[in-house]
Design an enzyme around this catalytic site. Structure first.
Site, PDB file in Angstrom:
ATOM      1  N   ASP A  94     123.550  38.767   6.722  1.00 53.81           N
ATOM      2  CA  ASP A  94     123.758  38.500   8.157  1.00 53.81           C
ATOM      3  C   ASP A  94     122.677  39.229   8.949  1.00 53.81           C
ATOM      4  OD1 ASP A  94     124.957  37.565  10.553  1.00 53.81           O
ATOM      5  OD2 ASP A  94     126.038  39.446  10.783  1.00 53.81           O
ATOM      6  N   SER A  95     122.536  38.847  10.211  1.00 57.01           N
ATOM      7  CA  SER A  95     121.594  39.556  11.076  1.00 57.01           C
ATOM      8  C   SER A  95     122.040  41.008  11.278  1.00 57.01           C
ATOM      9  CB  SER A  95     121.532  38.869  12.441  1.00 57.01           C
ATOM     10  OG  SER A  95     122.809  38.920  13.048  1.00 57.01           O
TER      11      SER A  95
ATOM     12  N   CYS B 182     126.270  34.106   8.414  1.00 57.90           N
ATOM     13  CA  CYS B 182     125.743  34.120   9.776  1.00 57.90           C
ATOM     14  C   CYS B 182     125.674  32.673  10.258  1.00 57.90           C
ATOM     15  CB  CYS B 182     124.337  34.729   9.754  1.00 57.90           C
ATOM     16  SG  CYS B 182     123.506  34.695  11.348  1.00 57.90           S
TER      17      CYS B 182
ATOM     18  N   GLU C 277     126.830  45.344  17.993  1.00 54.47           N
ATOM     19  CA  GLU C 277     125.692  46.069  17.402  1.00 54.47           C
ATOM     20  C   GLU C 277     125.470  47.416  18.093  1.00 54.47           C
ATOM     21  OE1 GLU C 277     123.584  45.320  14.702  1.00 54.47           O
ATOM     22  OE2 GLU C 277     125.035  43.737  14.257  1.00 54.47           O
TER      23      GLU C 277
ATOM     24  N   CYS D  67     130.833  32.883  15.094  1.00 54.84           N
ATOM     25  CA  CYS D  67     129.829  33.920  14.884  1.00 54.84           C
ATOM     26  C   CYS D  67     130.538  35.009  14.112  1.00 54.84           C
ATOM     27  CB  CYS D  67     129.318  34.464  16.219  1.00 54.84           C
ATOM     28  SG  CYS D  67     128.321  35.970  16.022  1.00 54.84           S
TER      29      CYS D  67
ATOM     30  N   HIS E 260     130.143  38.046  13.859  1.00 57.87           N
ATOM     31  CA  HIS E 260     130.400  39.312  14.552  1.00 57.87           C
ATOM     32  C   HIS E 260     131.740  39.281  15.307  1.00 57.87           C
ATOM     33  CE1 HIS E 260     126.155  40.217  13.882  1.00 57.87           C
ATOM     34  NE2 HIS E 260     126.277  41.387  14.483  1.00 57.87           N
TER      35      HIS E 260
HETATM   36  N1  DGL Z   1     126.632  37.079  13.120  1.00 50.92           N
HETATM   37  C1  DGL Z   1     125.734  36.041  13.391  1.00 50.92           C
HETATM   38  C2  DGL Z   1     126.380  34.702  13.553  1.00 50.92           C
HETATM   39  O1  DGL Z   1     127.337  34.435  12.861  1.00 50.92           O
HETATM   40  C3  DGL Z   1     124.546  36.273  14.263  1.00 50.92           C
HETATM   41  C4  DGL Z   1     124.685  37.046  15.480  1.00 50.92           C
HETATM   42  C5  DGL Z   1     123.356  37.383  16.119  1.00 50.92           C
HETATM   43  O2  DGL Z   1     122.557  38.058  15.461  1.00 50.92           O
HETATM   44  O3  DGL Z   1     123.154  36.978  17.253  1.00 50.92           O
HETATM   45  O4  DGL Z   1     125.928  33.885  14.314  1.00 50.92           O
END
Ligand code: DGL
Length: 279
Positions: free
Chosen positions: A16-17, A79, A164, A198, A200
């Site tokens: 993931d990011s 992600c 984050e 997402c 996150h």
């Molecule tokens: N967690 C990621 C997603 O599912 C990316 C979030 C990001 O880096 O903006 O989209």
């Protein structure tokens, strides 16, 4: 074809990011505890949500190559932004050159497969990063698989930075989450299910639930992706045999590991000692 990567059984890669992928990893490990895993978070370059197609693609490809170099035969893009903007190019173009026997899977398709069984009103809401929402990936996949479902999307550019930057529990999070939940629900009063599109966002679940109407289902992807991976490995014994089994997990991040590890430990509920990597 000869491969430049190790052919020995190896951990499953989860990318993931940033921290969001841990919400997927945690559920995958609950469902499939027997395998080894390598988690990679590109925290130093998160968020991806506002970045161009080209950059998300380049960063994701670097991450996939890194995980292949660690021996992974199977990589999960945990992600949505990377699944929306990079997965298809990697699957259709890059894998042939890197190693056609390795696999990269995303999180959007398994989520879309399940949504038809969850919604009754056939009106579904999606929260996602600006990148995921603009890509229309959910709209396109849902239209293909469930043409009777109407999709309402809302981009939440502040939610990933809140996670984050360790502000998930603060009053700033309440402000943005209330505003975004109200904006989505204002689009249609019949929405009965909302996908957290997402990885996150499960880290903000309690606040999202607090501001959403009580009868609206809030759908997290972790359990869905975990079940889908289990089914995939049952259907592909040749890949299953290439996934090493020891129940371990290595955590790696492009950020300073001493910044990543304490928060990661809270998310996965055990002590994380991450390694710093350069992509
Ligand atoms: N967690 C990621 C997603 O599912 C990316 C979030 C990001 O880096 O903006 O989209």
């Amino acid at each position: 074809m000869t491969t430049k990567y190790s052919t020995k059984p190896a951990p499953i890669g989860v990318f993931d990011s940033g921290f969001g992928g841990l919400s997927i990893l945690r559920e995958i490990r609950k469902t499939l505890p027997q395998y080894d895993y390598i988690f990679l978070g590109d925290n130093a370059r998160a968020p991806y949500g506002n970045r161009s197609y080209q950059l998300v693609y380049e960063f994701t490809l670097q991450a996939v190559k890194h995980l292949f170099e660690q021996g992974c035969h199977l990589v999960i893009l945990a992600c949505n932004t990377a699944s929306a903007k990079a997965l298809r190019s990697i699957q259709q173009r890059d894998l042939a050159n890197l190693d056609p026997s390795r696999r990269v899977l995303g999180v959007i398709r398994p989520t879309v497969e399940q949504i038809g069984k969850i919604t009754t009103t056939r009106k579904v809401g999606i929260f996602g990063t600006p990148g995921t929402v603009q890509s229309l990936s959910y709209d396109i996949e849902i239209a293909k698989m469930h043409p009777d479902i109407k999709v309402f999307s809302h981009a939440c550019p502040m939610w990933v930075p809140l996670v984050e930057n360790r502000e998930s529990d603060g009053p700033g999070a309440d402000y943005f989450i209330k505003k975004d939940v109200e904006a989505l629900m204002a689009q249609c009063s019949e929405i009965d299910s909302v996908i957290l599109g997402c990885t996150h966002y499960p880290l903000l679940y309690d606040k999202i639930k607090k501001y959403a109407p009580t009868d609206v289902k809030i759908i997290e992807q972790g359990p869905i992706v975990a079940q889908s991976l289990k089914d995939y490995l049952e259907r592909h014994p040749e890949m299953e045999q290439r996934c090493s089994k020891g129940g371990t997990c290595i955590y790696s991040t492009t950020e300073d590991a001493s910044r990543f590890s304490p928060l990661a430990s809270i998310f996965v509920n055990h002590t994380v000692n991450a390694q710093h990597v350069i992509l």
